[in-house]
Design a protein around this motif. Sequence first.
Motif, PDB file in Angstrom:
ATOM      1  N   HIS A  10       0.831  -1.206   0.000  1.00  0.00           N
ATOM      2  CA  HIS A  10       0.000   0.000   0.000  1.00  0.00           C
ATOM      3  C   HIS A  10       0.867   1.258   0.000  1.00  0.00           C
ATOM      4  CE1 HIS A  10      -3.715  -2.194   0.723  1.00  0.00           C
ATOM      5  NE2 HIS A  10      -3.019  -2.949   1.560  1.00  0.00           N
ATOM      6  N   ASN A  11       0.351   2.325  -0.597  1.00  0.00           N
ATOM      7  CA  ASN A  11       0.986   3.638  -0.489  1.00  0.00           C
ATOM      8  C   ASN A  11       0.579   4.226   0.848  1.00  0.00           C
ATOM      9  OD1 ASN A  11       2.244   3.648  -2.982  1.00  0.00           O
ATOM     10  ND2 ASN A  11       0.458   4.488  -4.006  1.00  0.00           N
ATOM     11  N   VAL A  12       1.552   4.565   1.673  1.00  0.00           N
ATOM     12  CA  VAL A  12       1.288   5.037   3.029  1.00  0.00           C
ATOM     13  C   VAL A  12       1.922   6.406   3.223  1.00  0.00           C
ATOM     14  CG1 VAL A  12       1.647   4.560   5.489  1.00  0.00           C
ATOM     15  CG2 VAL A  12       1.209   2.676   3.915  1.00  0.00           C
ATOM     16  N   SER A  13       1.172   7.288   3.861  1.00  0.00           N
ATOM     17  CA  SER A  13       1.688   8.604   4.242  1.00  0.00           C
ATOM     18  C   SER A  13       1.433   8.798   5.719  1.00  0.00           C
ATOM     19  CB  SER A  13       0.988   9.715   3.466  1.00  0.00           C
ATOM     20  OG  SER A  13       1.303   9.656   2.106  1.00  0.00           O
ATOM     21  N   LEU A  14       2.458   9.202   6.442  1.00  0.00           N
ATOM     22  CA  LEU A  14       2.327   9.523   7.861  1.00  0.00           C
ATOM     23  C   LEU A  14       2.231  11.036   7.991  1.00  0.00           C
ATOM     24  CD1 LEU A  14       2.493   8.925  10.925  1.00  0.00           C
ATOM     25  CD2 LEU A  14       4.983   9.033  10.693  1.00  0.00           C
ATOM     26  N   ILE A  15       1.155  11.497   8.609  1.00  0.00           N
ATOM     27  CA  ILE A  15       0.998  12.922   8.883  1.00  0.00           C
ATOM     28  C   ILE A  15       1.238  13.099  10.370  1.00  0.00           C
ATOM     29  CG2 ILE A  15      -0.553  14.900   8.797  1.00  0.00           C
ATOM     30  CD1 ILE A  15      -2.119  13.396   6.587  1.00  0.00           C
ATOM     31  N   THR A  16       2.251  13.866  10.705  1.00  0.00           N
ATOM     32  CA  THR A  16       2.653  13.999  12.102  1.00  0.00           C
ATOM     33  C   THR A  16       3.067  15.441  12.388  1.00  0.00           C
ATOM     34  OG1 THR A  16       4.085  13.066  13.830  1.00  0.00           O
ATOM     35  CG2 THR A  16       5.052  13.303  11.630  1.00  0.00           C
ATOM     36  N   ILE A  37       6.603  10.745   4.885  1.00  0.00           N
ATOM     37  CA  ILE A  37       6.289  11.449   6.124  1.00  0.00           C
ATOM     38  C   ILE A  37       6.017  12.918   5.809  1.00  0.00           C
ATOM     39  CG2 ILE A  37       7.143  12.204   8.378  1.00  0.00           C
ATOM     40  CD1 ILE A  37       8.805   9.657   8.529  1.00  0.00           C
ATOM     41  N   HIS A  38       4.841  13.392   6.226  1.00  0.00           N
ATOM     42  CA  HIS A  38       4.466  14.804   6.132  1.00  0.00           C
ATOM     43  C   HIS A  38       4.485  15.322   7.561  1.00  0.00           C
ATOM     44  CE1 HIS A  38       2.896  14.123   2.036  1.00  0.00           C
ATOM     45  NE2 HIS A  38       2.461  12.989   2.532  1.00  0.00           N
ATOM     46  N   LYS A  39       5.443  16.168   7.880  1.00  0.00           N
ATOM     47  CA  LYS A  39       5.594  16.613   9.266  1.00  0.00           C
ATOM     48  C   LYS A  39       5.416  18.116   9.385  1.00  0.00           C
ATOM     49  CE  LYS A  39       8.507  16.112  13.309  1.00  0.00           C
ATOM     50  NZ  LYS A  39       9.716  15.488  13.821  1.00  0.00           N
ATOM     51  N   LEU A  40       4.479  18.492  10.245  1.00  0.00           N
ATOM     52  CA  LEU A  40       4.292  19.893  10.578  1.00  0.00           C
ATOM     53  C   LEU A  40       5.200  20.195  11.759  1.00  0.00           C
ATOM     54  CD1 LEU A  40       2.748  22.599  10.360  1.00  0.00           C
ATOM     55  CD2 LEU A  40       1.083  21.641  11.975  1.00  0.00           C
ATOM     56  N   TYR A  56      -3.788  21.334   9.432  1.00  0.00           N
ATOM     57  CA  TYR A  56      -2.762  20.730   8.581  1.00  0.00           C
ATOM     58  C   TYR A  56      -3.257  19.392   8.026  1.00  0.00           C
ATOM     59  CZ  TYR A  56       1.873  18.936   7.263  1.00  0.00           C
ATOM     60  OH  TYR A  56       2.948  18.425   6.589  1.00  0.00           O
ATOM     61  N   ILE A  57      -3.955  18.634   8.848  1.00  0.00           N
ATOM     62  CA  ILE A  57      -4.503  17.350   8.415  1.00  0.00           C
ATOM     63  C   ILE A  57      -5.515  17.564   7.287  1.00  0.00           C
ATOM     64  CG2 ILE A  57      -6.002  15.432   9.126  1.00  0.00           C
ATOM     65  CD1 ILE A  57      -4.558  15.548  11.856  1.00  0.00           C
ATOM     66  N   ILE A  58      -6.346  18.587   7.396  1.00  0.00           N
ATOM     67  CA  ILE A  58      -7.310  18.889   6.326  1.00  0.00           C
ATOM     68  C   ILE A  58      -6.583  19.121   5.009  1.00  0.00           C
ATOM     69  CG2 ILE A  58      -8.929  20.639   5.458  1.00  0.00           C
ATOM     70  CD1 ILE A  58      -9.890  21.008   8.340  1.00  0.00           C
ATOM     71  N   ILE A  59      -5.534  19.929   5.050  1.00  0.00           N
ATOM     72  CA  ILE A  59      -4.753  20.218   3.841  1.00  0.00           C
ATOM     73  C   ILE A  59      -4.183  18.938   3.256  1.00  0.00           C
ATOM     74  CG2 ILE A  59      -2.640  21.338   2.981  1.00  0.00           C
ATOM     75  CD1 ILE A  59      -3.254  23.572   5.120  1.00  0.00           C
ATOM     76  N   GLN A  63      -4.837  16.855  -0.304  1.00  0.00           N
ATOM     77  CA  GLN A  63      -3.745  16.609  -1.252  1.00  0.00           C
ATOM     78  C   GLN A  63      -3.560  15.118  -1.535  1.00  0.00           C
ATOM     79  OE1 GLN A  63      -0.340  18.460   0.609  1.00  0.00           O
ATOM     80  NE2 GLN A  63      -0.851  20.484  -0.179  1.00  0.00           N
ATOM     81  N   ILE A  64      -3.559  14.317  -0.482  1.00  0.00           N
ATOM     82  CA  ILE A  64      -3.253  12.892  -0.611  1.00  0.00           C
ATOM     83  C   ILE A  64      -4.453  12.089  -1.120  1.00  0.00           C
ATOM     84  CG2 ILE A  64      -2.544  10.825   0.670  1.00  0.00           C
ATOM     85  CD1 ILE A  64      -1.069  12.759   2.617  1.00  0.00           C
ATOM     86  N   LYS A  65      -5.659  12.473  -0.700  1.00  0.00           N
ATOM     87  CA  LYS A  65      -6.888  11.764  -1.031  1.00  0.00           C
ATOM     88  C   LYS A  65      -6.813  10.279  -0.623  1.00  0.00           C
ATOM     89  CE  LYS A  65      -7.958  14.901  -4.841  1.00  0.00           C
ATOM     90  NZ  LYS A  65      -8.015  16.009  -3.982  1.00  0.00           N
ATOM     91  N   PRO A  66      -6.671  10.026   0.684  1.00  0.00           N
ATOM     92  CA  PRO A  66      -6.501   8.642   1.137  1.00  0.00           C
ATOM     93  C   PRO A  66      -7.778   7.816   1.019  1.00  0.00           C
ATOM     94  CG  PRO A  66      -6.790  10.087   3.017  1.00  0.00           C
ATOM     95  CD  PRO A  66      -6.711  10.970   1.797  1.00  0.00           C
ATOM     96  N   GLU A  67      -7.579   6.510   0.900  1.00  0.00           N
ATOM     97  CA  GLU A  67      -8.702   5.576   0.881  1.00  0.00           C
ATOM     98  C   GLU A  67      -9.047   5.110   2.296  1.00  0.00           C
ATOM     99  OE1 GLU A  67      -7.526   2.416  -1.675  1.00  0.00           O
ATOM    100  OE2 GLU A  67      -7.476   3.676  -3.456  1.00  0.00           O
ATOM    101  N   LEU A  68      -8.090   5.229   3.206  1.00  0.00           N
ATOM    102  CA  LEU A  68      -8.245   4.796   4.584  1.00  0.00           C
ATOM    103  C   LEU A  68      -7.388   5.688   5.470  1.00  0.00           C
ATOM    104  CD1 LEU A  68      -9.185   2.526   6.654  1.00  0.00           C
ATOM    105  CD2 LEU A  68      -6.987   1.455   6.184  1.00  0.00           C
ATOM    106  N   ILE A  69      -7.889   6.002   6.655  1.00  0.00           N
ATOM    107  CA  ILE A  69      -7.131   6.794   7.622  1.00  0.00           C
ATOM    108  C   ILE A  69      -6.893   5.938   8.858  1.00  0.00           C
ATOM    109  CG2 ILE A  69      -7.167   8.807   9.157  1.00  0.00           C
ATOM    110  CD1 ILE A  69      -8.967  10.186   7.043  1.00  0.00           C
ATOM    111  N   TYR A  70      -5.643   5.861   9.283  1.00  0.00           N
ATOM    112  CA  TYR A  70      -5.275   5.195  10.538  1.00  0.00           C
ATOM    113  C   TYR A  70      -4.755   6.299  11.443  1.00  0.00           C
ATOM    114  CZ  TYR A  70      -3.307   1.673  13.674  1.00  0.00           C
ATOM    115  OH  TYR A  70      -3.035   0.879  14.755  1.00  0.00           O
ATOM    116  N   SER A  71      -5.451   6.549  12.538  1.00  0.00           N
ATOM    117  CA  SER A  71      -5.135   7.727  13.341  1.00  0.00           C
ATOM    118  C   SER A  71      -4.922   7.387  14.803  1.00  0.00           C
ATOM    119  CB  SER A  71      -6.278   8.738  13.217  1.00  0.00           C
ATOM    120  OG  SER A  71      -6.051   9.846  14.057  1.00  0.00           O
ATOM    121  N   ARG A  72      -4.043   8.162  15.446  1.00  0.00           N
ATOM    122  CA  ARG A  72      -3.848   8.091  16.889  1.00  0.00           C
ATOM    123  C   ARG A  72      -4.125   9.437  17.547  1.00  0.00           C
ATOM    124  NH1 ARG A  72       2.034   5.695  17.824  1.00  0.00           N
ATOM    125  NH2 ARG A  72       2.035   7.701  18.831  1.00  0.00           N
ATOM    126  N   HIS A  73      -4.447  10.426  16.767  1.00  0.00           N
ATOM    127  CA  HIS A  73      -4.631  11.779  17.280  1.00  0.00           C
ATOM    128  C   HIS A  73      -6.115  12.003  17.571  1.00  0.00           C
ATOM    129  CE1 HIS A  73      -4.678  16.273  16.959  1.00  0.00           C
ATOM    130  NE2 HIS A  73      -3.600  16.104  17.705  1.00  0.00           N
TER     131      HIS A  73
END
Length: 123
Positions: A10-16, A37-40, A56-59, A63-73
């Motif tokens: 899978h294509n994975v992006s970490l937003i942190t 990794i997309h880090k603010l 930042y997550i909205i932005i 941009q990424i248009k994910p099919e699934l979100i895995y979140s801890r926030h």
Amino acid sequence: MCQAISKTGHNVSLITCGNKNTMSDYDYYGVESSFKIHKLRIKNIRFISSIIFSLYIIIKINQIKPELIYSRHRFSLIVTKLYNIPQIFEDHCPPNGIYKYIIKSALKKNIIKIVLISNALEK
């Protein structure tokens, strides 16, 4: 978790968010660079940094248009609830206060699974 999911193809992006590390983010997390990794970079100012990070997550979601979100926030559940994207939510302790309401509300909308991590992993 990102590394494990990316290794399945899978294509994975970490937003942190967080301060700048003296080492690379991949070294900091102890993972291979098999995902993006997309880090603010922001100082932790309790509630204010959560609001800024949620924006930042909205932005990034747009941009990424994910099919699934895995979140801890927890606070970002308010933002991700606006999107009709299936979500897996990970938490390390039972929610209380306002977060209990936020999680219950998100459960009705788009959380498909909840992962609860116990202290047993530390041992």
